[in-house]
Scaffold this motif. Sequence first.
Motif, short mmCIF file in Angstrom:
data_model
loop_
_atom_site.label_atom_id
_atom_site.label_comp_id
_atom_site.label_asym_id
_atom_site.label_seq_id
_atom_site.Cartn_x
_atom_site.Cartn_y
_atom_site.Cartn_z
N MET A 1 -33.30 12.94 10.40
CA MET A 1 -32.28 11.93 10.07
C MET A 1 -31.02 12.20 10.88
O MET A 1 -30.50 13.32 10.87
N PRO A 2 -30.48 11.21 11.65
CA PRO A 2 -29.29 11.44 12.46
C PRO A 2 -28.11 11.94 11.64
O PRO A 2 -28.04 11.72 10.43
N LYS A 3 -27.18 12.62 12.32
CA LYS A 3 -26.04 13.22 11.63
C LYS A 3 -25.25 12.18 10.84
O LYS A 3 -24.82 12.43 9.71
N GLN A 4 -25.04 10.98 11.41
CA GLN A 4 -24.27 9.95 10.72
C GLN A 4 -24.94 9.57 9.41
O GLN A 4 -24.28 9.40 8.39
N LYS A 5 -26.29 9.44 9.43
CA LYS A 5 -27.02 9.09 8.22
C LYS A 5 -26.91 10.21 7.19
O LYS A 5 -26.82 9.97 5.99
N THR A 6 -26.93 11.47 7.67
CA THR A 6 -26.78 12.61 6.77
C THR A 6 -25.40 12.60 6.13
O THR A 6 -25.25 12.82 4.93
N ASP A 7 -24.38 12.33 6.93
CA ASP A 7 -23.01 12.24 6.41
C ASP A 7 -22.90 11.12 5.39
O ASP A 7 -22.23 11.28 4.36
N ASP A 8 -23.55 9.99 5.65
CA ASP A 8 -23.53 8.87 4.71
C ASP A 8 -24.16 9.26 3.38
O ASP A 8 -23.65 8.90 2.31
N LEU A 9 -25.28 9.97 3.45
CA LEU A 9 -25.97 10.41 2.23
C LEU A 9 -25.08 11.33 1.42
O LEU A 9 -24.93 11.16 0.20
N LEU A 10 -24.47 12.30 2.09
CA LEU A 10 -23.62 13.25 1.38
C LEU A 10 -22.40 12.56 0.78
O LEU A 10 -22.00 12.84 -0.36
N GLN A 11 -21.83 11.64 1.53
CA GLN A 11 -20.66 10.90 1.04
C GLN A 11 -21.03 10.07 -0.18
O GLN A 11 -20.25 9.99 -1.15
N LEU A 12 -22.21 9.48 -0.16
CA LEU A 12 -22.67 8.69 -1.31
C LEU A 12 -22.84 9.58 -2.54
O LEU A 12 -22.41 9.22 -3.64
N ILE A 13 -23.44 10.75 -2.36
CA ILE A 13 -23.65 11.67 -3.49
C ILE A 13 -22.33 12.15 -4.06
O ILE A 13 -22.14 12.19 -5.28
N VAL A 14 -21.38 12.48 -3.18
CA VAL A 14 -20.06 12.95 -3.63
C VAL A 14 -19.33 11.85 -4.41
O VAL A 14 -18.57 12.13 -5.34
N SER A 15 -19.58 10.60 -4.06
CA SER A 15 -18.88 9.48 -4.71
C SER A 15 -19.41 9.15 -6.10
O SER A 15 -18.77 8.42 -6.85
N LEU A 16 -20.58 9.70 -6.46
CA LEU A 16 -21.21 9.35 -7.73
C LEU A 16 -20.43 9.90 -8.93
O LEU A 16 -19.94 11.03 -8.89
N THR A 17 -20.35 9.10 -9.96
CA THR A 17 -19.76 9.56 -11.21
C THR A 17 -20.80 10.34 -12.01
O THR A 17 -22.00 10.32 -11.70
N ARG A 18 -20.35 11.00 -13.07
CA ARG A 18 -21.28 11.74 -13.92
C ARG A 18 -22.34 10.82 -14.52
O ARG A 18 -23.52 11.17 -14.57
N ALA A 19 -21.90 9.63 -14.96
CA ALA A 19 -22.84 8.66 -15.55
C ALA A 19 -23.87 8.19 -14.52
O ALA A 19 -25.05 8.02 -14.84
N GLU A 20 -23.44 8.00 -13.28
CA GLU A 20 -24.35 7.54 -12.23
C GLU A 20 -25.37 8.62 -11.87
O GLU A 20 -26.54 8.32 -11.61
N LYS A 21 -24.93 9.88 -11.87
CA LYS A 21 -25.86 10.98 -11.59
C LYS A 21 -26.90 11.09 -12.71
O LYS A 21 -28.09 11.31 -12.45
N ARG A 22 -26.44 10.96 -13.94
CA ARG A 22 -27.35 11.03 -15.08
C ARG A 22 -28.38 9.89 -15.01
O ARG A 22 -29.57 10.10 -15.23
N HIS A 23 -27.90 8.70 -14.71
CA HIS A 23 -28.80 7.55 -14.61
C HIS A 23 -29.82 7.76 -13.50
O HIS A 23 -31.01 7.42 -13.66
N PHE A 24 -29.39 8.33 -12.37
CA PHE A 24 -30.32 8.56 -11.27
C PHE A 24 -31.42 9.53 -11.66
O PHE A 24 -32.61 9.29 -11.37
N ARG A 25 -31.07 10.60 -12.33
CA ARG A 25 -32.08 11.59 -12.74
C ARG A 25 -33.07 10.98 -13.73
O ARG A 25 -34.28 11.22 -13.65
#
Length: 521
Positions: free
Chosen positions: A1-25
Amino acid sequence: MPKQKTDDLLQLIVSLTRAEKRHFRLFVKRNQSSNDILFLQLFDHLDKHQEYDEPTLLKKIPEIKKSQLSNLKAHLYKQLLTSLRLLSKNYNEDIEIREAIDYARVLYNKGLYQQALDILDKAKQKARQSKFDTLTLEILEFEKRIEGQYVTGSMEGRADALSLEATELTELLHKTNQYSNLSLQMYALYLKVGYVRNEKEYDFARETFEGQLPQADYHQLDFWSKVYHSKAHYWYHHMRQEFPQCYRYSERWLTLFSESPESISLHPVEYLKGLHKLLNALFNTLQYQRFCEIMKMLEAFPTHYDISKNKNIEGLYYLFWYIHQIKFHFLQGTFTEGIVLVKPLMKIIEEETYYWDNRRILVFYYRIACLYFGSGNNSKAIDYLNLIINQKNPDYREDIQSFARILNLIAHFELGNRQLVEYQVKSVYRFLAKQEELNEVQKEIFYFIRKTPRIRTDELQAEFKRLKETLSSLEGKPFVRRPFLYLDIISWLESKMEGIPVQEVIRRKFLARQEKAQQQK
């Protein structure tokens, strides 16, 4: 996965709220054990460490092979978006409508045409009620496609009704797009140059605006055409410094939502922008009481709309809140009290809590510098002005870049840095000449600052008086008055003449306006 896509993934994960993380799991585990899901393990690792370190990741999760990482990250990103979409549909009606369109498509593909039409009809009614016109048109086109293949015979004149409905909606959207395009162009022009600087720019703005302004009766327009009509006129008059007209169109903008309260929760971004523009117009026309009334409406917004559910709305709300809290202190002349806003504001900026764009951050730096300058802390003002001046080749808000340099000169003058002022005057003069920024007000300020090293102390008062009289005579001139919108140079000169802090002068003027307003009631 290109670096930009990796950065996008990490940025998306960091932006998640506690409720959003719980819902994802919960979303991931709904049909299988989490121990068997590699992308969930990858998610947990990135969520815990908040950074992407590939060697550490492969060591911590030996089940993941290096060759799998690219596909695994792409799959995780897609699953996160799917989970967020499911969660968001509960409070985003347009997502719910699109889901109905998707369901209709599935039924259509199976040949269940009547079921598809039933779902589309319900979705169309909801889209119309919620003023999602483009979605309504998409549904209409889908209905026409089905009717062309499967004639129900259940409604006489069905083809004519659909054709007429689609034609009317297409014409409506065409008008809306004309106004929205014009609004966007006016905004882009303002971002580039700020307020018009001369007659050439004044005429260019008029020709651009009038050349693309649709000829239509405002009262015959639909909701969105009226919104964009008001926005386009607001930006046009704002860049031309015609602030009473800005007040007229921003008030009209907000009235559209007042007359249709359900639109506030359905389209909160446009409602917040309407409040923001009206507050700007009230600030520029010095309507303090009305400013306070609209500020209360802005502050009450989170009590009616849960901004924590939407990062975009939350970021927009706090962006406007900080802008107008600072302006509130500018109006009142309470610069020292306004300094309390700087620390939490800078925390948001430095931590990129809401991903505000560089242009807005640049303007915040200037406003913070003005707070410190007004409070008498010139050293801190210079620190924030340098954040603007030292930017590498920014191609936006030339006006802010120019006036940051002027205020920087004045702040150094206040600190007694005469040699530094004498050196910087030349470079600032060259910068402004290159930007075609130099006007009569700036020339007078430069003339004064350039000769200050040679002025005796006992002659300064006379020079302050001379400059004030000169600038006061220029204040009402078109184009020339532009600098006064960025820096209250007259009040600064009065403070030097009277030997008192500049915020005392501004505060005194504010209280005088309030007293006059009370007498006129």
